[in-house]
Design an enzyme around this catalytic site. Structure first.
Site, PDB file in Angstrom:
ATOM      1  CE  LYS A  19      -6.395   1.234   2.366  1.00 36.33           C
ATOM      2  NZ  LYS A  19      -5.592   0.966   3.567  1.00 36.33           N
ATOM      3  CD  GLU A  21      -2.831  -1.015   2.453  1.00 32.16           C
ATOM      4  OE1 GLU A  21      -4.029  -0.721   2.315  1.00 32.16           O
ATOM      5  OE2 GLU A  21      -2.295  -1.270   3.553  1.00 32.16           O
TER       6      GLU A  21
END
Length: 121
Positions: free
Chosen positions: A100, A23
């Protein structure tokens, strides 16, 4: 007296937030919804932008936070975004939702989101 609302929905920016190395390395899109609580009467009475929130300018500052220093949690990101909104003079409360949609969840899902409310002390 109840507060008026200014809403900014679906603001998109790419950030490197998350706990996983991938990420941080690859980044992903985040989507932010903002609901500002304020009294818009002074701005409306004088038709005066300086007495309300310039949401275009605010959007730029919010995108800079999303694109800026990475954090592990979207809870932290939401709190930082709320702080930016509360710097606007007429804003007395804010609700922030950080979505997200590409979160590393190993099952089919539509969205992961954190929603917070903050106000001036």
């Amino acid at each position: 007296m109840s507060l008026d609302r200014i809403e900014l929905r679906g603001l998109r920016a790419r950030g490197r937030h998350g706990c996983l190395p991938a990420e941080r390395e690859l980044g992903q899109e985040f989507v932010v919804d903002v609901e500002l609580g304020l009294d818009t009467h002074p701005a409306a009475a004088g038709d005066d932008l300086s007495r309300t929130v310039d949401y275009g300018s605010l959007a730029g500052r919010l995108v800079a936070v999303v694109e800026g220093e990475p954090v592990n949690l979207i809870e932290t990101l939401a709190d930082r975004l709320a702080g930016v909104c509360l710097q606007e003079a007429p804003v007395t409360e804010v609700e922030i939702t950080v979505h997200k949609p590409s979160a590393p969840v190993p099952y089919p899902f539509t969205d992961v989101a954190v929603k917070i409310r903050r106000s001036r002390p």
